[in-house]
Design an enzyme around this catalytic site. Sequence first.
Site, PDB file in Angstrom:
ATOM      1  N   ASP A   1       8.789   2.049  -1.012  1.00 37.48           N
ATOM      2  CA  ASP A   1       7.519   1.905  -0.354  1.00 37.48           C
ATOM      3  C   ASP A   1       7.389   0.752   0.529  1.00 37.48           C
ATOM      4  O   ASP A   1       6.395   0.659   1.430  1.00 37.48           O
ATOM      5  CB  ASP A   1       6.445   1.753  -1.495  1.00 37.48           C
ATOM      6  CG  ASP A   1       5.696   2.974  -1.901  1.00 37.48           C
ATOM      7  OD1 ASP A   1       6.015   3.970  -1.435  1.00 37.48           O
ATOM      8  OD2 ASP A   1       4.980   2.974  -2.923  1.00 37.48           O
TER       9      ASP A   1
ATOM     10  N   ASP B   1       5.181  13.131  -6.009  1.00 37.60           N
ATOM     11  CA  ASP B   1       5.113  11.664  -6.206  1.00 37.60           C
ATOM     12  C   ASP B   1       5.301  11.270  -7.838  1.00 37.60           C
ATOM     13  O   ASP B   1       4.931  12.214  -8.651  1.00 37.60           O
ATOM     14  CB  ASP B   1       4.203  10.718  -5.751  1.00 37.60           C
ATOM     15  CG  ASP B   1       4.209   9.426  -5.234  1.00 37.60           C
ATOM     16  OD1 ASP B   1       5.029   8.775  -5.942  1.00 37.60           O
ATOM     17  OD2 ASP B   1       3.277   9.149  -4.524  1.00 37.60           O
TER      18      ASP B   1
HETATM   19  C1  DGJ Z   1       3.209   6.158  -3.775  1.00 43.22           C
HETATM   20  C2  DGJ Z   1       4.263   6.616  -2.682  1.00 43.22           C
HETATM   21  O1  DGJ Z   1       5.382   6.102  -2.534  1.00 43.22           O
HETATM   22  C3  DGJ Z   1       3.524   6.419  -1.231  1.00 43.22           C
HETATM   23  O2  DGJ Z   1       4.429   6.758  -0.095  1.00 43.22           O
HETATM   24  C4  DGJ Z   1       2.285   7.149  -1.392  1.00 43.22           C
HETATM   25  O3  DGJ Z   1       2.670   8.482  -1.379  1.00 43.22           O
HETATM   26  C5  DGJ Z   1       1.457   6.651  -2.489  1.00 43.22           C
HETATM   27  N1  DGJ Z   1       2.171   6.817  -3.677  1.00 43.22           N
HETATM   28  C6  DGJ Z   1       0.061   7.503  -2.427  1.00 43.22           C
HETATM   29  O4  DGJ Z   1      -0.621   7.315  -3.467  1.00 43.22           O
END
Ligand code: DGJ
Length: 709
Positions: free
Chosen positions: A496, A431
């Site tokens: 997301d 991430d």
């Molecule tokens: C952002 C990501 O896109 C989510 O799927 C998740 O992993 C969160 N971060 C976790 O902090």
Amino acid sequence: MRTTITIRSTALSLVLGLPERGMPEILAFGRAVAAPEFWPRVDRPGRVNGMDVSVPMSVLLPTGGLGFFGWPAIAGHRAGRDFILGFTGWHAEGDEAATVLAARDPVARIGIKINLKASAHGVISMSIALSNEGNDSYWLDRCMAASFLIPDGPAELTSFTGMWGREFQMRRAPLSNGLWMQENRRGRTSHDRFPGVIVAAGGETFGFHLGWSGNHQIAVDTLDDGRRLVHLGELFEPGEIRLAPGESYQSPVAYAGPDSAAFHAFVQEELVSWPGGRMQPRPVMLNTWEGNYFNHQPASLMAQASAAAALGIERFVVDDGWFGRRDDDSTSLGDWTVDAKKYPDGLQPLVEHVTGLGMQFGLWFEPEMVNPQSRLYAAHPDWVLQVEGRPLLLSRNQLVLDLTRPEVADYLFEAMRAVLASVAITYIKWDMNRDLTHVGGADGTARTSAQTRAVYALMARLRQAFPDVEIEACASGGGRVDYGVFRYAHRIWTSDCTDAFERLAIHDGAVQFVPPAMLGADFASSPCHQTGRRLTIAFRALVALAYHLGFEINPLELTPAEADELRYWIALYKRLRPLLHAPGAFFRNAPQDGRFIWGAEGQSRIVVFVAQAAQMIGEQPPSVRLPLKARADGGQWHVAAIHPAEPEFIWPSKGQKALLAGEISFGFDSLRLTGLPLPMLRPESGVLIELERIDGTAIHSGPATADGA
Ligand code: DGJ
């Protein structure tokens, strides 16, 4: 007489003329053009722009000055001097599949190499290296990776905009005269300016993309004769690229392709390095984020893993919250050791439980980041990117580590290596949750380019140490999606936003350049956590099914009936994935009146998804015309199955019911030219239709299999 060089992929050709002085001229570019025989002998008009010499306009990577008045693709200087570049002595090495062109500017003392490659799947790639052959520093202000030429006349450009949770929104606009420009200054690929465009001009369509996860520029410059040069390259901060004597700048790679199918096949077959050398069937995943957030309870996670395995899920990924003291997003990034409060016995019992169920185990990291509230920051506050005298700007409570410092990269490699070596991890969700703002190194100079390269280097190092580990590229959803990171990654976390209604447009945009097999699409709860929208299980499953299917749920919260329904969709995904993910099999129609159409085409089976987002305006939908590849032996077809068994059709006629029941057969050309006359769908509903060839001996697929051949 100029020398001509041809680069020929299975779909596109690029014909170049090497000049005595200046940059190579693009003599032709497009669908498999033959070498234009007359260009080597017929010069451009003697006077252009009032100059007494003939200066070609349609050149690769034009430099300014010396009679070219368009947008220069390369610019630099030696403390203000040598601001003009003029290369001579061009020579070429290679063939139609791979060629390197090289030349020198003896005045500015700069060497250039242009790398050209034609892929077996129709894509042409280009990159450039510039080297400083002088005795003092050379500052590079701009150095595009590539230039491509598009025809004159009306042209339409599609670019991608968006934001967090709403990536890959396509916008079309006619190209006019002057310059069209996109610049990304976020230090990561970004949610709002994907580094790619699609241009339709002169009866052809081209996709152009820069494989780069940092700042970029895409410029479309209309030339005096109406043709246009498309330049793609890195965007540098002032003073960012200083070449010491003997140093070189290597650009990222830019790509041109004729259509999405070519890009998909190229990425999947040539660009990505799959563990074992070949893509394995994309496993159904469960990611713990939306089902648990930071609340990790090993006993519950084990029970979730068991429930997931019973649904048919094949990979279990533990998301954010397993390390340091990470109970919310304010702390612990950088401290990559297991939280002993949450996991008193470490990760081992959970990993053993998951792998014992026959599932793969994956783990979340955000390596580039540090929270000020962490052991790492307390020990090394100087390790973050910063500019002396400027405030440290937080974003999601975090700062960015300077990965260009070897001790920082070594620390991260060692911390991740230790975790990966301690338990059976075969998947990393990588991430990256903030834009870069003050990208200064210890010497006070800008560092976005070097940071991007350092991130790639860390990924490469980990992949080398753990060749069986796949990586998911995530940056607050789809903030790092590009062919630069695809050299190390195997799946993208597309957005997301897990709302299937919003995902329709997000997928439709992303799949222009991302192969369906790498496009992460997760089924999530209703109401949706981001939008509050409530959607049926069937609609949520249908929207995700063609891509790399995952789940963002706590499976313990499912009712038995819901679990049964999910088992059905997961089994269907597994049956159809060989066809859905076959390189180049994917097709789509441009959305119309809220209706999205996509699918995959095999020799004897075609899978079509139709989804209605908002209510239609038209009283009746047009028939579903499929953009299938023409074939000589089209054969007879019928509807073999539909999913769900009772789609939410509005007023289906008797004939339509018979069609959907497989009782009416039709020729292949009807599918392409006339289309399937399907009834209207209720808003927020969809249907998956399996078409099967029913004539002759060419039928390879029975109802229980799906062929990608
Ligand atoms: C952002 C990501 O896109 C989510 O799927 C998740 O992993 C969160 N971060 C976790 O902090």
